[in-house]
Design an enzyme around this catalytic site. Structure first.
Site, PDB file in Angstrom:
ATOM      1  N   PHE A   1      25.951  34.714  13.420  1.00 20.82           N
ATOM      2  CA  PHE A   1      27.132  33.857  13.623  1.00 20.82           C
ATOM      3  C   PHE A   1      28.087  34.069  12.448  1.00 20.82           C
ATOM      4  CE2 PHE A   1      29.820  30.144  13.295  1.00 20.82           C
ATOM      5  CZ  PHE A   1      30.262  30.024  14.603  1.00 20.82           C
TER       6      PHE A   1
ATOM      7  N   ASP B   1      27.202  37.690   4.456  1.00 20.72           N
ATOM      8  CA  ASP B   1      27.849  36.421   4.796  1.00 20.72           C
ATOM      9  C   ASP B   1      26.995  35.298   4.218  1.00 20.72           C
ATOM     10  OD1 ASP B   1      28.672  34.072   5.988  1.00 20.72           O
ATOM     11  OD2 ASP B   1      28.901  34.928   7.999  1.00 20.72           O
TER      12      ASP B   1
ATOM     13  N   LYS C   1      31.937  26.724   3.174  1.00 26.08           N
ATOM     14  CA  LYS C   1      31.080  25.528   3.254  1.00 26.08           C
ATOM     15  C   LYS C   1      30.880  24.808   1.918  1.00 26.08           C
ATOM     16  CE  LYS C   1      28.633  26.497   7.591  1.00 26.08           C
ATOM     17  NZ  LYS C   1      29.032  25.381   8.420  1.00 26.08           N
TER      18      LYS C   1
END
Ligand SMILES: Cc1ncc(COP(=O)(O)O)c(C=O)c1O
Length: 396
Positions: free
Chosen positions: A134, A221, A250
């Protein structure tokens, strides 16, 4: 159970939301508008690094809001410079680009890889990506994502991605053999949305060696697993490697929107003025949030704490559910944990919220725990005390 936005809401119906409206928080606890209290095992999906209303973060941000929230990237931004330096220090990489979200950081990484290829004379660069990955919901990042549900309805997808299975170096070699257009390998060190699925450390070292040998960029990532979450600043550091490109977001700003792409020497100078940009990227408020998050984490030893308390929570969960064959596994690193069940458990999110615990369900059968990194061992015990009876009843 989810609330349907349809009837009165003027917000687009993009999330299956629970019928709980959040009001405020303190530490790892949040309260809804009805005054009910919840233990936040989700941390805004791995965002609230320092929990809610941290007593050192709040005054620093208040001071910054009063001083300057935003100024454009036409000018020098001292907080941005300082955060770039700090990220270089803790990652061992060299230069950062700042943006506002995870997908934006990944979009930047994809552009870096393509330009890296074009600079070498490769007209149609291709990037290796992974099954179940993702990377976000823009057209390019959802094309890199390995989940048909995310892609459905948005064709035509962006081309230039080669998909491979996780943790299989021979499969990666076969998929790229004789292909002169490959420019990069792009992976999540621990896949979060897929249900907390780690890359093996030895596999990461094999990918690093292959990227060196082939002159590809290794791009990790760390949007979800970075910023201390696994008990190291960055999850790939467990494997003792350094990537060339590392998207972050985040947890970096403890809740203030910020993303970054940190690059090592092979990727730091690919972009020239005009190649990339972002209006809000690296603004004084967002980068102050990043600086203060790292400063407070260093002052309070939060990375080491996440490692210790994460081990404690994992073991305590394993003990609590030992002898329950329906709990297949507790996996993950530090405070990024997944409780893997043998069945669909989508309803559990609502059942657990009603019992006072916030979590999410990933990949249909995995309970994801990504609490604020300040959670204590005593609070982990409280988390299990909330979780265990609901889970036992659900599985009975
Ligand atoms: C690994 C990873 N990359 C990228 C993203 C996208 O981040 P954002 O929602 O900030 O665009 C996420 C979000 O869950 C993620 O977990």
């Amino acid at each position: 159970m989810t609330a349907t936005a349809g009837s009165t809401s003027h917000v687009m119906n993009t999330y299956g939301r629970l019928p709980i409206a959040m009001s405020h928080g303190e530490g790892i606890w949040v309260w809804d508008t009805e005054g009910r209290k919840y233990l936040d095992g989700l941390g805004g999906v791995a965002v609230n690094t320092l929990g809610h209303a941290h007593p050192k973060l709040v005054p620093a941000l208040q001071e910054q809001v009063a001083k300057m929230i935003h100024c454009s990237n036409y000018f020098q931004i001292p907080n941005q410079e300082a955060l770039g330096t700090k990220l270089a220090e803790i990652s061992g990489l060299t230069n950062a680009f700042f943006c506002s979200t995870g997908l934006e950081a990944n979009e930047c990484a994809i552009k870096l890889a393509r330009k890296f290829g074009h600079d070498k004379g490769i007209e149609r660069p291709e990037i290796v990506v992974y099954e179940h990955a993702f990377h976000g919901r823009s057209i390019a990042t959802l094309s890199a994502t390995g989940n048909v549900k995310v892609q459905k309805g948005f064709a035509p997808l962006t081309e230039g991605f080669i998909r491979v299975p996780l943790n299989d170096i021979e499969a990666l070699k076969r998929a790229t053999e004789g292909n002169p257009n490959v420019v990069a390998v792009f992976l999540e060190t621990i896949q979060g949305e897929a249900g907390i699925v780690p890359m093996r450390w030895d596999y990461l070292r094999q990918v690093r060696a292959l990227c060196d040998q082939q002159d590809w960029l290794m791009m990790v990532d760390e949007v979800q697993c970075g910023m201390g979450r696994t008990g190291k600043w960055f999850a790939h550091q467990w494997a003792g490697i350094k990537p060339d490109v590392m998207p972050l977001a985040k947890g970096l700003g403890s809740g203030v929107p910020i993303g970054a792409v940190v690059a090592g020497p092979r990727a730091a100078n690919i972009f020239q003025p005009g190649n990339h940009g972002s209006t809000f990227g690296g603004n004084p408020l967002a980068t102050r949030a990043g600086l203060e998050t790292i400063r407070i984490m260093e002052e309070e030893g939060i990375v080491e704490h996440a490692a210790q308390v994460g081990d404690y929570l994992k073991q305590a969960l394993q003990t609590a559910f030992a002898g329950m064959p329906a709990v297949r596994e507790v996996r993950g690193q530090g405070l990024m944990l997944g409780i893997v069940l043998d069945r669909s458990c989508g309803d559990l999110q609502w059942k657990l919220a009603q019992a006072g615990l916030l979590v999410s369900i990933q990949a249909d059968s995995v309970i994801r725990l990504v609490p604020p990194l300040i959670i204590t061992e005593a609070e982990c015990d409280q988390l299990i005390a909330l979780l265990a009876p609901v889970l036992k009843e659900f599985l009975a």
